[in-house]
Design a protein around this motif. Structure first.
Motif, short mmCIF file in Angstrom:
data_model
loop_
_atom_site.label_atom_id
_atom_site.label_comp_id
_atom_site.label_asym_id
_atom_site.label_seq_id
_atom_site.Cartn_x
_atom_site.Cartn_y
_atom_site.Cartn_z
N VAL A 1 0.86 -1.17 0.00
CA VAL A 1 0.00 0.00 0.00
C VAL A 1 0.90 1.23 0.00
O VAL A 1 1.83 1.31 0.80
CB VAL A 1 -0.91 0.04 1.25
N ILE A 2 0.64 2.14 -0.94
CA ILE A 2 1.31 3.44 -0.92
C ILE A 2 0.23 4.49 -0.75
O ILE A 2 -0.76 4.51 -1.49
CB ILE A 2 2.09 3.72 -2.22
N ALA A 3 0.37 5.33 0.26
CA ALA A 3 -0.60 6.40 0.52
C ALA A 3 0.15 7.71 0.69
O ALA A 3 1.30 7.73 1.13
CB ALA A 3 -1.41 6.09 1.78
N TRP A 4 -0.51 8.82 0.34
CA TRP A 4 0.14 10.11 0.43
C TRP A 4 -0.86 11.20 0.78
O TRP A 4 -2.06 11.03 0.63
CB TRP A 4 0.86 10.46 -0.87
N GLN A 5 -0.30 12.29 1.26
CA GLN A 5 -1.09 13.48 1.58
C GLN A 5 -1.03 14.39 0.36
O GLN A 5 0.01 15.00 0.09
CB GLN A 5 -0.54 14.18 2.81
#
Length: 170
Positions: free
Chosen positions: A76-80
């Motif tokens: 999982v790659i998540a970002w703001q």
């Protein structure tokens, strides 16, 4: 990792299907102040916006993922998105790559690898970050010291640092 003020956190979380573990992970991620988070070995076949909100909080409003195969793997790659944009995702068999577009800077690529657990497939993954740095990290006596030595060389060559996990039970 820091890229002109952006913080990145990459972590082999060993599964995101336990609510207690997710709470512990969320607390550490929020404390880290990371703008981009890459979680390896999610063990999740499906990841939704609801899951990301529950695991990481509402600030992480962008994400992509490589589904787990049964109970193995998953990234999982998540970002703001208020801090950075990720796009052009490419899914490999054991990797997830994205173009990172920091505001006002040249874009670059990040690749997150979670290698196979089968020993026969491991050599096919260049720089498999699913290897051990220390024999003490192994939970049984089957330690491949030659792989540890090779992995340490890669860590040193890339000038990476191992962040010790405090409270290994989480």
């Amino acid at each position: 990792m820091d890229c002109k003020g952006l913080s990145f956190l990459v972590w082999n979380v060993r599964g995101l299907n336990d609510p207690g573990r997710c709470r512990a992970i969320r607390a550490i991620i929020l404390k880290s102040g990371a703008a981009v988070v890459a979680l390896c070995e999610s063990k999740l076949e499906l990841v939704t916006s609801f899951d990301i909100n529950a695991m990481l909080g509402p600030r992480f409003d962008g994400f992509d993922y490589l589904p787990a195969s049964g109970t193995r793997g998953g990234i999982v790659i998540a970002w703001q998105s208020s801090l950075v944009c990720l796009d052009s995702f490419v899914q490999g068999v054991f990797s997830l790559s994205a173009r990172v577009c920091p505001s006002g800077e040249a874009p670059w690529w990040i690749s997150v690898v979670y290698g196979p657990t089968c020993d026969l497939l491991k050599p096919a993954v260049v720089r498999d970050f699913n290897l051990l740095l220390d024999p003490e990290d192994k939970n049984n006596l089957q330690v491949r010291r030659s792989w540890i030595r090779r992995f340490r060389l890669v860590i040193n060559e890339l000038a990476l640092k191992d962040a010790p996990l405090i409270g290994r039970d989480c």
